[in-house]
Design a protein around this motif. Structure first.
Motif, mmCIF file in Angstrom:
data_model
loop_
_atom_site.group_PDB
_atom_site.id
_atom_site.type_symbol
_atom_site.label_atom_id
_atom_site.label_comp_id
_atom_site.label_asym_id
_atom_site.label_seq_id
_atom_site.Cartn_x
_atom_site.Cartn_y
_atom_site.Cartn_z
ATOM 1 N N TYR A 11 0.815 -1.212 0.000
ATOM 2 C CA TYR A 11 0.000 0.000 0.000
ATOM 3 C C TYR A 11 0.848 1.262 0.000
ATOM 4 O O TYR A 11 0.401 2.313 -0.464
ATOM 5 C CB TYR A 11 -0.905 0.020 1.231
ATOM 6 C CG TYR A 11 -1.920 -1.096 1.283
ATOM 7 C CD1 TYR A 11 -3.105 -1.020 0.565
ATOM 8 C CD2 TYR A 11 -1.698 -2.220 2.068
ATOM 9 C CE1 TYR A 11 -4.039 -2.038 0.617
ATOM 10 C CE2 TYR A 11 -2.627 -3.237 2.140
ATOM 11 C CZ TYR A 11 -3.797 -3.147 1.411
ATOM 12 O OH TYR A 11 -4.720 -4.165 1.468
ATOM 13 N N THR B 211 -10.016 -7.368 1.911
ATOM 14 C CA THR B 211 -11.002 -6.285 1.837
ATOM 15 C C THR B 211 -10.989 -5.449 3.105
ATOM 16 O O THR B 211 -11.050 -4.212 3.060
ATOM 17 C CB THR B 211 -12.406 -6.865 1.609
ATOM 18 O OG1 THR B 211 -12.412 -7.629 0.401
ATOM 19 C CG2 THR B 211 -13.440 -5.754 1.504
ATOM 20 N N ASP C 185 -7.921 -3.314 3.076
ATOM 21 C CA ASP C 185 -8.098 -2.159 2.192
ATOM 22 C C ASP C 185 -8.836 -1.036 2.914
ATOM 23 O O ASP C 185 -8.469 0.138 2.806
ATOM 24 C CB ASP C 185 -8.881 -2.564 0.942
ATOM 25 C CG ASP C 185 -8.108 -3.502 0.031
ATOM 26 O OD1 ASP C 185 -6.888 -3.649 0.229
ATOM 27 O OD2 ASP C 185 -8.734 -4.083 -0.875
#
Length: 226
Positions: free
Chosen positions: A64, A196, A199
């Motif tokens: 990220y 998910t 994220d």
């Protein structure tokens, strides 16, 4: 690696007092994963003999922030750094190290001390901050700042460690598989139930991590076999 052992620094490393237990992060990038898997299977009995144990190994899922640190992130625990030195000094290990060298193209490791150490085996995903502190050595305040950056409803802080010593008993790396110092001296891991969820956590972080540490890479790893 073994031909790069330096006798005097090795003796000095053995006499050094480091916090116990010792955790050795393994940041691995592969030339041929099959050869490394053979090495891992062959070294496992020797690891048990010296009292070591793998705590967690996982494959890189995504990065990220910053640069990807490795293809596989692992943590191995030893009762002391002397047990690790005993392992790599055995004749049996000298027969195995060639397998590791054939399998690995880049390898970072060091002796670290855990500052938070939960039961990692139950977690399939670890959102991991590899970081450089703002000043001096990594300390408890750095981990507190990182924890505060994460929203309380996001993944739980389950692991942290700080570098206590590089492998300074080895000569300069000449091959990709030769151990190199950790790019970041601090590691903080947060458990996430899924990519998910990770994220969503990252979306909420904003600039908080940028303000907490000098530099960092933020990576998600998925536990082997999950």
């Amino acid at each position: 690696m073994l031909e790069r052992l330096l006798p005097d620094p090795l003796a000095a490393a053995y006499e050094r007092d480091l916090p116990e237990p010792v955790h050795v992060p393994n940041l691995l990038t592969f030339a041929d994963r099959r050869w490394y898997e053979r090495y891992a299977a062959a070294v496992s009995p020797l690891l048990r003999v010296v009292g070591g144990r793998p705590r967690w190994f996982g494959r890189h899922e995504r990065t990220y922030h910053g640069q990807r640190q490795c293809e596989e992130f692992g943590l191995v625990e030893y009762p002391s750094h002397r047990r690790f030195l005993l392992l790599i000094g055995t004749p049996y290990y000298s027969l195995l190290d060639g397998l590791r060298e054939r399998g690995v193209s880049h390898f970072e490791a060091g002796f670290t001390s855990p500052v938070a150490d939960g039961p990692l085996g139950r977690h399939d995903h670890l959102l991991t901050v590899h970081f450089e502190p703002r000043t001096g050595r990594v300390d408890g305040g750095d981990f507190e700042a990182i924890r505060e950056a994460f929203d309380p409803g996001s993944g739980a802080f389950v692991y942290g460690s700080r570098l206590t010593s590089d492998f300074d008993f080895l000569g300069e790396p000449v091959r990709g598989a030769d151990p190199r110092p950790l790019s970041y001296p601090g590691i903080a891991c947060f458990a996430e139930p899924s990519p998910t969820a990770a994220d969503a956590t990252v979306d909420e972080l904003g600039d908080a991590l940028e303000n907490a540490v000098e530099d960092h890479a933020l990576c998600l790893y998925r536990r082997e076999g999950s």
